[in-house]
Write a protein that holds these residues in place. Structure first.
Motif, PDB file in Angstrom:
ATOM      1  N   THR A   1      92.509   2.831 -93.131  1.00 50.03           N
ATOM      2  CA  THR A   1      93.542   3.598 -92.421  1.00 50.03           C
ATOM      3  C   THR A   1      93.000   4.052 -91.070  1.00 50.03           C
ATOM      4  O   THR A   1      91.835   3.761 -90.730  1.00 50.03           O
ATOM      5  CB  THR A   1      93.906   4.867 -93.230  1.00 50.03           C
ATOM      6  N   GLY A   2      93.804   4.805 -90.337  1.00 48.91           N
ATOM      7  CA  GLY A   2      93.340   5.372 -89.069  1.00 48.91           C
ATOM      8  C   GLY A   2      92.110   6.238 -89.253  1.00 48.91           C
ATOM      9  O   GLY A   2      91.299   6.397 -88.340  1.00 48.91           O
TER      10      GLY A   2
ATOM     11  N   GLU B   1      98.112   1.353 -88.284  1.00 43.61           N
ATOM     12  CA  GLU B   1      97.137   1.931 -87.352  1.00 43.61           C
ATOM     13  C   GLU B   1      95.811   1.158 -87.394  1.00 43.61           C
ATOM     14  O   GLU B   1      95.213   0.850 -86.356  1.00 43.61           O
ATOM     15  CB  GLU B   1      96.900   3.386 -87.759  1.00 43.61           C
TER      16      GLU B   1
ATOM     17  N   TYR C   1      93.992  -1.171 -84.456  1.00 46.09           N
ATOM     18  CA  TYR C   1      92.604  -0.953 -84.041  1.00 46.09           C
ATOM     19  C   TYR C   1      91.836  -2.280 -84.050  1.00 46.09           C
ATOM     20  O   TYR C   1      91.132  -2.609 -83.098  1.00 46.09           O
ATOM     21  CB  TYR C   1      91.953   0.071 -84.981  1.00 46.09           C
TER      22      TYR C   1
END
Ligand code: NAD
Length: 414
Positions: free
Chosen positions: A299-300, A322, A326
């Motif tokens: 995840t972020g 997210e 990235y």
């Protein structure tokens, strides 16, 4: 009921983002944003105490554009209609990415299935099968196993369907026991398909998969086979994890012995190597990370700690949007779930083909054909990504949605 992200909204947003990129017409967008058919049934069955219980059963058929609908059956208390609709849409794209002649479907029972006795499970599954019988069939919709369902449930459903139509029809469902029309090689297909994708990726880039270091998160069905087959190809599996802990061994884990250990003890702890907290596996400096556990593993919050150079998604949805963004920004390639774990549905397709031909293949034939399909699909997604300068997930969706749209345009004049 537990809280869940709105899977169907996410599926629709993913579709619409690619639809805009492909400049699809409003009619096609409207048509593919919803399942073509959605069935919700009351499913009665008699409990061991003798009273009748009524369960909600669902079958969403997202698309018939490229062939009969295909997708699993999930028996779980957290199943929702929206989740089943989302999963049916994802099946349409998955079948189209590997170019097998199916649309997408998914089904479920909202029930604490694990809490039922064996006899109750059988009565409930057979009752659901009778509800499904008019809307499934080898040319219409072919279910398969998913969460909490396996070859026993598939055999009951095939048998119930045969009773309704008056003759045996093994091609109505896949994931059956081998002795009742199942295919050799189905058990290993998801992990094997992933390994074939990875093998091809390294051939297309640095030359060979030999010697690459691999970490596998989730040492269950998909993770174990992926590890075993990659290791057989000469890769060096250095870490594996389960819901308890992780094990890291820089010299390489002996995968056969590790599987034996996991089967015997139920845990990865005790496999020779250094014990780590389970989430530390994700942060190891390896050439390949295989998330093979659950959704939303990266995840972020943790993505910036990931050092792997390639991610191959065995699990469905292990990266949040997210995390995906990235990796795209930092040049890390992600082989997306709709491609990387499509080996399972591909061998399901082989099961259906064998059932229809009444001609059964050896395991070597199954694996050889699987390899051809996975390598071709990998090449096509890689090419699409390079041509349109998009990440591999977007490329896979563009390829898949493009194929479904072409089928709709040529057959229904959209
Ligand atoms: P499985 O239940 O056999 O294995 C899952 C493993 O993940 C277990 O060993 C469990 O201990 C481990 N795990 C759970 N939480 C973890 C965590 N936080 N960290 C590390 N490990 C954790 O399931 P499976 O059939 O191997 O499926 C795994 C994933 O692959 C799922 O997302 C599934 O939807 C997807 N998938 C599987 C198939 C298939 O044919 N098996 C096909 C397509 C997709």
């Amino acid at each position: 009921m537990s809280e869940k992200p709105d899977a169907f909204k996410i599926a629709q947003q993913q579709f619409l983002a690619v639809a805009d990129r492909l400049k699809l017409s409003p009619a096609i967008k409207a048509f593919l944003s919803e399942p073509e058919a959605l069935h919700v049934f009351t499913v009665p069955f008699v409990s061991d105490k003798g009273d009748t219980r009524v369960i909600t059963g669902i079958r969403a058929q997202h698309s018939f554009a490229r062939g009969p609908a295909k997708g699993g059956l999930r028996f779980h208390p957290d199943v929702t209609i929206d989740e089943v609709k989302a999963l049916s849409m994802w099946m349409t794209w998955k079948c189209a990415v590997v170019n097998i002649p199916y649309g997408g479907a998914k089904g479920g029972l909202i029930v604490d299935y694990k809490a039922l006795s064996d006899a109750e499970k059988e009565r409930l599954t057979r009752s659901y099968a009778r509800r499904l019988a008019p809307i499934i069939g080898p040319d219409l919709d072919i279910p398969a196993p998913d969460v909490n369902t396996g070859n026993e449930e598939m055999a009951w459903i095939a048998n119930e369907y045969a009773n309704v139509v008056g003759h045996p029809e093994p091609a109505v469902i896949t994931g059956k026991p081998v002795e009742y029309g199942g295919s050799l090689g189905r058990g290993s297909a998801t992990g094997r398909g992933l390994a074939f994708c990875v093998e091809r990726y390294f051939e297309n880039t640095v030359g060979s998969v030999k010697g690459i270091t691999v970490a596998v998160q989730g040492f269950g069905n998909a993770g174990q086979y992926a590890a075993r087959i990659l290791s057989g190809m000469g890769a060096n599996v250095v870490a594996v994890s389960d819901s308890g802990s992780a094990v890291y061994n820089a010299k390489g884990i002996s995968v056969g012995a590790a599987i034996e250990h996991k089967v015997k003890t139920g845990v990865v702890e005790g496999i020779p190597g250094k014990k780590l907290p389970k989430d530390k596996l994700l942060e190891l400096e390896v050439d390949l990370l295989v998330p093979a556990a659950l959704e939303n593993a990266i995840t972020g919050d943790n993505v910036s700690k990931i050092k792997a150079r390639l991610i191959a998604e065995a699990a469905n949805g292990p990266l949040t949007p997210e995390a995906d963004a990235y990796f795209a920004k930092h040049g890390v390639t992600v082989i997306p779930d709709v491609l990387a774990n499509a080996g399972g549905v591909t061998v399901s397709y082989f099961e259906w083909v064998q059932n229809r031909q009444r001609l059964y293949w050896t395991e070597t034939e199954v694996n050889t054909r699987l390899r051809e399909i996975m390598r071709r699909a990998l090449d096509e997604v890689q090419r699409e990504a390079a041509e349109h300068k998009v990440n591999w997930r977007t490329a896979a969706y563009m390829l898949a949605i493009g194929r479904v749209v072409k089928a709709l345009q040529s057959s229904q004049g959209f």
